[in-house]
Design a protein around this motif. Structure first.
Motif, PDB file in Angstrom:
ATOM      1  N   PRO A 230       0.816  -1.216   0.000  1.00 31.17           N
ATOM      2  CA  PRO A 230       0.000   0.000   0.000  1.00 31.17           C
ATOM      3  C   PRO A 230       0.853   1.271   0.000  1.00 31.17           C
ATOM      4  O   PRO A 230       0.522   2.237  -0.698  1.00 31.17           O
ATOM      5  N   ASP A 231       1.948   1.288   0.751  1.00 28.12           N
ATOM      6  CA  ASP A 231       2.821   2.468   0.775  1.00 28.12           C
ATOM      7  C   ASP A 231       3.479   2.716  -0.575  1.00 28.12           C
ATOM      8  O   ASP A 231       3.655   3.859  -0.989  1.00 28.12           O
ATOM      9  N   GLN A 232       3.859   1.659  -1.265  1.00 23.46           N
ATOM     10  CA  GLN A 232       4.458   1.818  -2.591  1.00 23.46           C
ATOM     11  C   GLN A 232       3.451   2.373  -3.589  1.00 23.46           C
ATOM     12  O   GLN A 232       3.801   3.203  -4.423  1.00 23.46           O
ATOM     13  N   LYS A 233       2.200   1.943  -3.493  1.00 21.82           N
ATOM     14  CA  LYS A 233       1.153   2.486  -4.363  1.00 21.82           C
ATOM     15  C   LYS A 233       0.960   3.974  -4.085  1.00 21.82           C
ATOM     16  O   LYS A 233       0.874   4.785  -5.006  1.00 21.82           O
ATOM     17  N   ARG A 234       0.873   4.335  -2.811  1.00 18.11           N
ATOM     18  CA  ARG A 234       0.706   5.740  -2.430  1.00 18.11           C
ATOM     19  C   ARG A 234       1.867   6.574  -2.948  1.00 18.11           C
ATOM     20  O   ARG A 234       1.671   7.649  -3.521  1.00 18.11           O
ATOM     21  N   GLU A 235       3.080   6.078  -2.790  1.00 16.51           N
ATOM     22  CA  GLU A 235       4.266   6.810  -3.242  1.00 16.51           C
ATOM     23  C   GLU A 235       4.260   6.976  -4.760  1.00 16.51           C
ATOM     24  O   GLU A 235       4.603   8.033  -5.275  1.00 16.51           O
ATOM     25  N   TRP A 236       3.869   5.942  -5.488  1.00 17.34           N
ATOM     26  CA  TRP A 236       3.807   6.019  -6.954  1.00 17.34           C
ATOM     27  C   TRP A 236       2.844   7.124  -7.369  1.00 17.34           C
ATOM     28  O   TRP A 236       3.165   7.954  -8.209  1.00 17.34           O
ATOM     29  N   VAL A 237       1.655   7.128  -6.773  1.00 14.55           N
ATOM     30  CA  VAL A 237       0.653   8.144  -7.106  1.00 14.55           C
ATOM     31  C   VAL A 237       1.158   9.527  -6.699  1.00 14.55           C
ATOM     32  O   VAL A 237       1.076  10.489  -7.473  1.00 14.55           O
ATOM     33  N   SER A 238       1.708   9.650  -5.499  1.00 10.46           N
ATOM     34  CA  SER A 238       2.204  10.944  -5.005  1.00 10.46           C
ATOM     35  C   SER A 238       3.290  11.508  -5.907  1.00 10.46           C
ATOM     36  O   SER A 238       3.324  12.720  -6.165  1.00 10.46           O
ATOM     37  N   THR A 239       4.169  10.662  -6.393  1.00 12.77           N
ATOM     38  CA  THR A 239       5.250  11.100  -7.272  1.00 12.77           C
ATOM     39  C   THR A 239       4.691  11.695  -8.557  1.00 12.77           C
ATOM     40  O   THR A 239       5.117  12.762  -8.995  1.00 12.77           O
ATOM     41  N   ARG A 240       3.723  11.025  -9.155  1.00 12.28           N
ATOM     42  CA  ARG A 240       3.140  11.550 -10.397  1.00 12.28           C
ATOM     43  C   ARG A 240       2.372  12.840 -10.154  1.00 12.28           C
ATOM     44  O   ARG A 240       2.419  13.764 -10.956  1.00 12.28           O
ATOM     45  N   GLU A 241       1.664  12.916  -9.045  1.00 14.91           N
ATOM     46  CA  GLU A 241       0.950  14.148  -8.700  1.00 14.91           C
ATOM     47  C   GLU A 241       1.945  15.298  -8.510  1.00 14.91           C
ATOM     48  O   GLU A 241       1.706  16.415  -8.962  1.00 14.91           O
ATOM     49  N   ALA A 242       3.078  15.025  -7.857  1.00 21.98           N
ATOM     50  CA  ALA A 242       4.104  16.055  -7.638  1.00 21.98           C
ATOM     51  C   ALA A 242       4.721  16.524  -8.948  1.00 21.98           C
ATOM     52  O   ALA A 242       5.187  17.665  -9.049  1.00 21.98           O
TER      53      ALA A 242
ATOM     54  N   GLY B 275       3.051  17.089 -11.501  1.00 19.55           N
ATOM     55  CA  GLY B 275       2.027  17.871 -12.169  1.00 19.55           C
ATOM     56  C   GLY B 275       1.045  17.050 -12.979  1.00 19.55           C
ATOM     57  O   GLY B 275       0.210  17.593 -13.705  1.00 19.55           O
ATOM     58  N   ARG B 276       1.132  15.749 -12.880  1.00 20.19           N
ATOM     59  CA  ARG B 276       0.182  14.892 -13.581  1.00 20.19           C
ATOM     60  C   ARG B 276      -1.075  14.746 -12.730  1.00 20.19           C
ATOM     61  O   ARG B 276      -1.030  14.855 -11.517  1.00 20.19           O
ATOM     62  N   HIS B 277      -2.169  14.490 -13.395  1.00 18.06           N
ATOM     63  CA  HIS B 277      -3.417  14.209 -12.691  1.00 18.06           C
ATOM     64  C   HIS B 277      -3.657  12.709 -12.750  1.00 18.06           C
ATOM     65  O   HIS B 277      -3.749  12.134 -13.830  1.00 18.06           O
ATOM     66  N   VAL B 278      -3.726  12.102 -11.583  1.00 17.27           N
ATOM     67  CA  VAL B 278      -3.884  10.654 -11.499  1.00 17.27           C
ATOM     68  C   VAL B 278      -5.311  10.315 -11.099  1.00 17.27           C
ATOM     69  O   VAL B 278      -5.836  10.852 -10.131  1.00 17.27           O
ATOM     70  N   LEU B 279      -5.922   9.422 -11.867  1.00 19.32           N
ATOM     71  CA  LEU B 279      -7.193   8.827 -11.507  1.00 19.32           C
ATOM     72  C   LEU B 279      -6.864   7.416 -11.034  1.00 19.32           C
ATOM     73  O   LEU B 279      -6.377   6.604 -11.808  1.00 19.32           O
ATOM     74  N   MET B 280      -7.081   7.174  -9.762  1.00 19.03           N
ATOM     75  CA  MET B 280      -6.771   5.873  -9.161  1.00 19.03           C
ATOM     76  C   MET B 280      -8.069   5.131  -8.918  1.00 19.03           C
ATOM     77  O   MET B 280      -9.009   5.684  -8.342  1.00 19.03           O
ATOM     78  N   VAL B 281      -8.128   3.889  -9.386  1.00 19.70           N
ATOM     79  CA  VAL B 281      -9.273   3.026  -9.136  1.00 19.70           C
ATOM     80  C   VAL B 281      -8.789   1.896  -8.243  1.00 19.70           C
ATOM     81  O   VAL B 281      -7.780   1.256  -8.535  1.00 19.70           O
TER      82      VAL B 281
END
Length: 100
Positions: free
Chosen positions: A49-61, A63-69
Protein backbone atom coordinates in the motif's frame (compact mmCIF):
# COMPACT_ATOMS: atom_id res chain seq x y z
CA UNK A 1 -15.02 -7.78 -15.43
CA UNK A 2 -16.19 -7.45 -18.99
CA UNK A 3 -16.83 -3.74 -18.67
CA UNK A 4 -13.22 -3.12 -17.57
CA UNK A 5 -11.82 -3.98 -20.99
CA UNK A 6 -14.34 -1.70 -22.69
CA UNK A 7 -13.52 1.14 -20.29
CA UNK A 8 -9.80 0.71 -20.98
CA UNK A 9 -10.46 0.93 -24.72
CA UNK A 10 -12.34 4.19 -24.17
CA UNK A 11 -9.55 5.63 -22.00
CA UNK A 12 -6.94 4.66 -24.60
CA UNK A 13 -8.96 6.27 -27.39
CA UNK A 14 -8.98 9.53 -25.40
CA UNK A 15 -5.19 9.47 -25.06
CA UNK A 16 -4.97 8.44 -21.41
CA UNK A 17 -2.21 6.12 -20.27
CA UNK A 18 -3.15 3.35 -17.89
CA UNK A 19 -0.76 1.91 -15.37
CA UNK A 20 -1.49 -1.05 -13.16
CA UNK A 21 -0.45 -1.01 -9.52
CA UNK A 22 -1.15 -4.34 -7.88
CA UNK A 23 -0.20 -6.34 -4.87
CA UNK A 24 -0.60 -9.46 -7.00
CA UNK A 25 2.28 -11.53 -8.29
CA UNK A 26 3.71 -10.96 -11.75
CA UNK A 27 1.96 -14.10 -13.00
CA UNK A 28 -1.50 -13.09 -11.80
CA UNK A 29 -1.12 -9.43 -12.70
CA UNK A 30 0.22 -10.08 -16.19
CA UNK A 31 -2.93 -11.95 -17.17
CA UNK A 32 -5.10 -9.02 -16.09
CA UNK A 33 -2.84 -6.46 -17.78
CA UNK A 34 -2.87 -8.37 -21.08
CA UNK A 35 -6.64 -8.77 -20.92
CA UNK A 36 -7.05 -5.02 -20.42
CA UNK A 37 -4.37 -3.99 -22.91
CA UNK A 38 -2.11 -2.28 -20.36
CA UNK A 39 1.47 -1.90 -21.58
CA UNK A 40 3.92 -4.16 -19.77
CA UNK A 41 6.25 -1.31 -18.86
CA UNK A 42 3.38 0.41 -17.04
CA UNK A 43 2.64 -2.59 -14.80
CA UNK A 44 3.89 -2.71 -11.23
CA UNK A 45 3.48 -5.95 -9.31
CA UNK A 46 3.74 -7.06 -5.68
CA UNK A 47 3.31 -3.46 -4.49
CA UNK A 48 2.59 -2.63 -0.88
CA UNK A 49 0.00 0.00 0.00
CA UNK A 50 2.82 2.47 0.77
CA UNK A 51 4.46 1.82 -2.59
CA UNK A 52 1.15 2.49 -4.36
CA UNK A 53 0.71 5.74 -2.43
CA UNK A 54 4.27 6.81 -3.24
CA UNK A 55 3.81 6.02 -6.95
CA UNK A 56 0.65 8.14 -7.11
CA UNK A 57 2.20 10.94 -5.01
CA UNK A 58 5.25 11.10 -7.27
CA UNK A 59 3.14 11.55 -10.40
CA UNK A 60 0.95 14.15 -8.70
CA UNK A 61 4.10 16.06 -7.64
CA UNK A 62 5.23 16.02 -11.30
CA UNK A 63 2.03 17.87 -12.17
CA UNK A 64 0.18 14.89 -13.58
CA UNK A 65 -3.42 14.21 -12.69
CA UNK A 66 -3.88 10.65 -11.50
CA UNK A 67 -7.19 8.83 -11.51
CA UNK A 68 -6.77 5.87 -9.16
CA UNK A 69 -9.27 3.03 -9.14
CA UNK A 70 -9.10 0.63 -6.22
CA UNK A 71 -11.16 -2.12 -4.70
CA UNK A 72 -9.71 -2.82 -1.30
CA UNK A 73 -7.93 -1.79 1.85
CA UNK A 74 -4.55 -1.98 0.13
CA UNK A 75 -5.59 0.85 -2.20
CA UNK A 76 -6.94 3.26 0.41
CA UNK A 77 -3.90 5.51 0.83
CA UNK A 78 -3.27 5.73 -2.94
CA UNK A 79 -6.94 6.57 -3.49
CA UNK A 80 -6.68 9.33 -0.90
CA UNK A 81 -3.69 11.09 -2.52
CA UNK A 82 -4.83 10.75 -6.15
CA UNK A 83 -6.33 13.73 -7.97
CA UNK A 84 -9.38 11.51 -8.43
CA UNK A 85 -9.89 8.36 -6.36
CA UNK A 86 -12.54 5.84 -7.41
CA UNK A 87 -13.35 3.13 -4.90
CA UNK A 88 -15.23 0.18 -6.35
CA UNK A 89 -16.83 -2.84 -4.78
CA UNK A 90 -18.28 -3.20 -1.32
CA UNK A 91 -14.94 -2.80 0.49
CA UNK A 92 -13.90 0.08 -1.72
CA UNK A 93 -17.13 1.96 -1.12
CA UNK A 94 -16.74 1.61 2.64
CA UNK A 95 -13.17 2.92 2.41
CA UNK A 96 -14.26 5.89 0.36
CA UNK A 97 -16.86 6.81 2.96
CA UNK A 98 -14.26 6.62 5.73
CA UNK A 99 -11.68 8.76 3.94
CA UNK A 100 -14.15 11.45 2.81
Amino acid sequence: RDEAAKLMEEFNSMGFKAAMLTGDTVEAGTFVAQTLGIQEELCHFAMTPDQKREWVSTREAEGRHVLMVGDGINDATALAVAHVGVAIGETGAALAAQSA
